[in-house]
Structure formats: structure tokens, C-alpha cells
Design a protein around this motif. Structure first.
Motif, PDB file in Angstrom:
ATOM      1  N   MET A   1      87.115  48.900  18.589  1.00 32.55           N
ATOM      2  CA  MET A   1      87.781  48.046  19.549  1.00 32.55           C
ATOM      3  C   MET A   1      87.219  48.265  20.949  1.00 32.55           C
ATOM      4  O   MET A   1      87.073  47.315  21.700  1.00 32.55           O
ATOM      5  CB  MET A   1      89.293  48.335  19.505  1.00 32.55           C
ATOM      6  N   VAL A   5      85.786  45.491  23.758  1.00 30.74           N
ATOM      7  CA  VAL A   5      86.268  45.406  25.138  1.00 30.74           C
ATOM      8  C   VAL A   5      85.106  45.600  26.110  1.00 30.74           C
ATOM      9  O   VAL A   5      84.996  44.885  27.112  1.00 30.74           O
ATOM     10  CB  VAL A   5      87.391  46.442  25.390  1.00 30.74           C
ATOM     11  N   THR A  85      91.825  41.837  30.137  1.00 34.39           N
ATOM     12  CA  THR A  85      91.150  43.114  29.908  1.00 34.39           C
ATOM     13  C   THR A  85      92.126  44.282  30.000  1.00 34.39           C
ATOM     14  O   THR A  85      92.098  45.193  29.160  1.00 34.39           O
ATOM     15  CB  THR A  85      90.010  43.301  30.927  1.00 34.39           C
ATOM     16  N   GLU A  88      94.273  44.451  26.912  1.00 36.49           N
ATOM     17  CA  GLU A  88      93.534  44.999  25.777  1.00 36.49           C
ATOM     18  C   GLU A  88      93.411  46.513  25.891  1.00 36.49           C
ATOM     19  O   GLU A  88      93.560  47.240  24.906  1.00 36.49           O
ATOM     20  CB  GLU A  88      92.155  44.359  25.665  1.00 36.49           C
ATOM     21  N   GLU A  92      95.023  49.351  23.375  1.00 37.94           N
ATOM     22  CA  GLU A  92      94.182  50.371  22.767  1.00 37.94           C
ATOM     23  C   GLU A  92      94.724  51.768  23.056  1.00 37.94           C
ATOM     24  O   GLU A  92      94.720  52.631  22.186  1.00 37.94           O
ATOM     25  CB  GLU A  92      92.753  50.261  23.319  1.00 37.94           C
TER      26      GLU A  92
END
Length: 95
Positions: A1, A5, A85, A88, A92
Motif C-alpha cells: 500500500m 501512495v 493522500t 490514505e 495505513e
């Protein structure tokens, strides 16, 4: 992931760089137009009558409005992309 990103951030960076270049070129046009307007004599200028004066004024103001609109759109785009962003990255971190 994290790789995805990172790639998204890299593409956003490139996109922002290109938008900044476009805005900079528009800024140069607006600055030059302002210099031309400043060079116009205060007394007895000849613009081709009232119609010519109105046409030139509309053209100048159109350039300024276009430049300011582009800056506003860039700010909105940056905010939207940074929001995505950050979301995300938070997701995470929670995982």
C-alpha cells in the motif's frame, strides 16, 4: 500500500509542477499587460474611440480574471489531492 501512495504522491507532484508552470506563464502575460496599461499616456490617448477602449479594457480584465481563477482552481486541486493522500496515510497507520 505504501508503494501505491508513494506513486500517487509522485504523480501529484508532477501534476502540481505542470499546473504551477501554466500559472507562471499566465502571470507573465498579466504582468506584461499591466506594464502596457501603465505606459499609456494620461492625456489624450487614442484607443480608437470608446469602443476600442472598452474592448481593450475587457481583454485586460479577462486576462486578470483568468489568472486569478486558475490560482483558485490550483488551490482547490491541491487541497483535494492532499486530503486524499492524508486519508490514505491515516488508513495505513490504523492498519
Amino acid at each position: 500500500m505504501q508503494q501505491i501512495v508513494n506513486e500517487i504522491i509522485e504523480h501529484l507532484s508532477h501534476s502540481h509542477h505542470q499546473m504551477a508552470r501554466m500559472i507562471d506563464s499566465k502571470r507573465h502575460v498579466v504582468v506584461r499587460m499591466a506594464e502596457v496599461v501603465k505606459a499609456i499616456p494620461d492625456k489624450d490617448p487614442n484607443f480608437g474611440g470608446t469602443d476600442g477602449l472598452l474592448s481593450n479594457t475587457q481583454s485586460l480584465l479577462g486576462g486578470i480574471v483568468s489568472y486569478l481563477t486558475t490560482i483558485a482552481e490550483l488551490q482547490e486541486t491541491l487541497a483535494a489531492q492532499l486530503t486524499f493522500t492524508v486519508r490514505e496515510l491515516r488508513l495505513e497507520d490504523e492498519e
